[in-house]
Design an enzyme around this catalytic site. Sequence first.
Site, mmCIF file in Angstrom:
data_model
loop_
_atom_site.group_PDB
_atom_site.id
_atom_site.type_symbol
_atom_site.label_atom_id
_atom_site.label_comp_id
_atom_site.label_asym_id
_atom_site.label_seq_id
_atom_site.Cartn_x
_atom_site.Cartn_y
_atom_site.Cartn_z
ATOM 1 N N SER A 1 0.574 -0.996 0.138
ATOM 2 C CA SER A 1 -0.120 -0.261 0.277
ATOM 3 C C SER A 1 0.368 1.160 -0.152
ATOM 4 O O SER A 1 1.497 1.535 -1.182
ATOM 5 C CB SER A 1 -0.959 0.361 1.740
ATOM 6 O OG SER A 1 -2.158 0.664 1.287
ATOM 7 N N ASP B 1 -8.472 -5.162 -6.384
ATOM 8 C CA ASP B 1 -8.083 -3.954 -5.498
ATOM 9 C C ASP B 1 -8.772 -2.982 -5.731
ATOM 10 O O ASP B 1 -8.533 -2.345 -6.269
ATOM 11 C CB ASP B 1 -6.415 -3.361 -5.895
ATOM 12 C CG ASP B 1 -6.621 -2.634 -3.578
ATOM 13 O OD1 ASP B 1 -7.452 -2.690 -3.287
ATOM 14 O OD2 ASP B 1 -4.621 -2.581 -3.982
ATOM 15 N N HIS C 1 -6.653 -5.804 -2.097
ATOM 16 C CA HIS C 1 -5.872 -5.242 -1.042
ATOM 17 C C HIS C 1 -4.718 -5.422 -0.201
ATOM 18 O O HIS C 1 -4.750 -5.268 1.098
ATOM 19 C CB HIS C 1 -6.377 -3.528 -0.984
ATOM 20 C CG HIS C 1 -5.462 -2.621 -0.401
ATOM 21 N ND1 HIS C 1 -4.724 -1.958 -1.780
ATOM 22 C CD2 HIS C 1 -4.499 -1.874 0.892
ATOM 23 C CE1 HIS C 1 -3.767 -1.568 -0.894
ATOM 24 N NE2 HIS C 1 -4.381 -1.055 0.804
#
Length: 673
Positions: free
Chosen positions: A499, A586, A618
């Site tokens: 991320s 995602d 994600h």
Amino acid sequence: MIRPILSVLVLAAVTGFGSGSAFAQASAAQLSTTPLIERAKFFGNPTKAGSQISPDGKHLSWIAPRDGVMNLWVAPLSDLSKAKPLTAETKRPIRAMFWAPDSKSVLFINDKGGDENFLLYGVNVASGEQKSLTPFEKTRVQVVGISNNVKDRILVAVNNRDPKWHDVHSLDLATGKLALVFQNDGYSSFLPDESLNLRIATKSNSAGGTDFHTVTDGKVAPTPYASVGMDDVQTTRPLGFTTDGKSLYWADSRGRNTAALLEQDLASGKTKVIAEDARADITSALPDTRTGRVQAYQLDYLTNEFIAVDPKIAADLAFLKKQAKGAFWINSRSEDGEKWIVVIDRVIEPSSTFLYERKGKRLTKLYTSRPELEGAPLVPMLPKEIKSRDGMTMVSYLTMPKSAGDKTNAPVPMVLLVHGGPWARDGYGYNSVHQWLANRGYAVLSVNFRGSTGFGKKFISAGDMQWGRKMHDDLLDAVTWAVAEGITTRDKVAIMGASYGGYATLAGLAFTPDQFACGVDIVGPSNLFTLLSTVPPYWESLKQRFYKRIGDPTTEAGKAVLKERSPLYSADKITRPLLIGQGANDPRVNVAESDQIVAAMSAKNIPVTYVVFPDEGHGFARPANNIAFMAVTENFLGKCLGGRAEPIGASLKASSAQVKHGAEFSPGLKEAM
């Protein structure tokens, strides 16, 4: 105090890359006496996880494998040998669950393929009947409130009417019927009291902060009774009401830097400070299960600790601290407050779960989460305070290879492991990625750079508009510290993360191409324009905050900042090996973020390896996928940094991995395909 809103942590795997030398050979020689731990022991399914005691104190639920997929299990607390599975998920692992207040059913949430459209399900403990409680497509449920006093229903919010906003409903647990409580056209969250009456509604304001509105009989007051600006927005929030509804507790940084624990008398409006600490925010409290009055609070600076406010609980916490000989967490408690489920984490062994009975102060071990790691050569995690170039203190965590001990006599290669968010933090405790990388021969350093949460509002705000700049300088300063301490050498450092950590990896290789030997990016954004234009609709209330903290795509000045800070536009400067992992579904960092930079690099004939998982979002929730990416990563790191690696073997074929580009650049990958 009402039970806290259920939050779902979508766990992202974090990984890295490598090249050999005499330095690496020396490191390998040091490691020869340390057994190689199979990566599946770190990243496969735990034996049991996430235990919760039923409110009546009679049953224990947990998540454990059933036919290789994490499912719900339940057993009488008095005899865990009578455990039975409650669910039969075959694809997506269950990762979050909680008890209904009447103790008759266990509720859980799940999504499809990582799309984060979480739906709520309930399973009756006695009959095993399962119900879909929010049966809507492309909808994300929020649990607003669960009360010990109201047994037959809970409050949930769903965005099936408008994807941007969640309407609040009362959910009848017996019938599954939803009754509308509040139609929402602009509020970001709600706080009910112990009777499940909505009392507070929050709304984002144009300053990037939050307005707090009172709610009376389902109607929101037009004028906020309290407001905070962006500086306080992530460090000020109401925590919950006492059972009698007369007092409200806050985590509150107004007029101070770190969030203090405050109690507000609602009749007079007056507040008093229960606790504060200049080093760290106090954002979590332990309330009395009957009265809702705060008994203790958690303080997490270098390590987590519970500090008693009520003398009646002080002896319990002191006993647990003595017995734990490490960090401990209170997972759940029976509604009478007498039975606790406690997790003890000593870092150098897998965490274990215990039943604590206050009467007689009895602590009984229930299970170890990963018994296959018992006796394995796990290593300590060392909390450190590192100074940035402008004098800020960065709480950080260092793990050394077992052969090196607490302080190495000779430098070893290092992986700089960057957390996501960036409005999150690294903490102390057993960490599978730290342990795995240390076992492969690397020092591992995790840094709470500016913008990280938990250390006061000034530390968060110091990261505003600093993506790829001062936030990145902090990471470079941490590497400089590690080199000065003799932990590593400057030419043997990899950067990796998921991320925001993936963004930091891309930024590190693109903006400072000579600083890192290689990088591993997992679900990291490469283009801040497309990142901000593809956020999920239910993040509408957060947009202004994103614009003020990252860059505003609606202004020319903001556009210039976003372009300058997007690694995509400097992809041609990347010279070091890069591995990218991405979930195809995602919703936060769209797959296009990875597609774009891979295309830009391949157009310039710059080596990059790209692995996509079509059934993930994600991060990688399915263990087979997580293990597969870690297999690619450790072989990648082995070439770059010279550490050890378990061969990829059949791990790739057991997963859904699709190698979209650059298999030839990652050792053993072509053969494994």
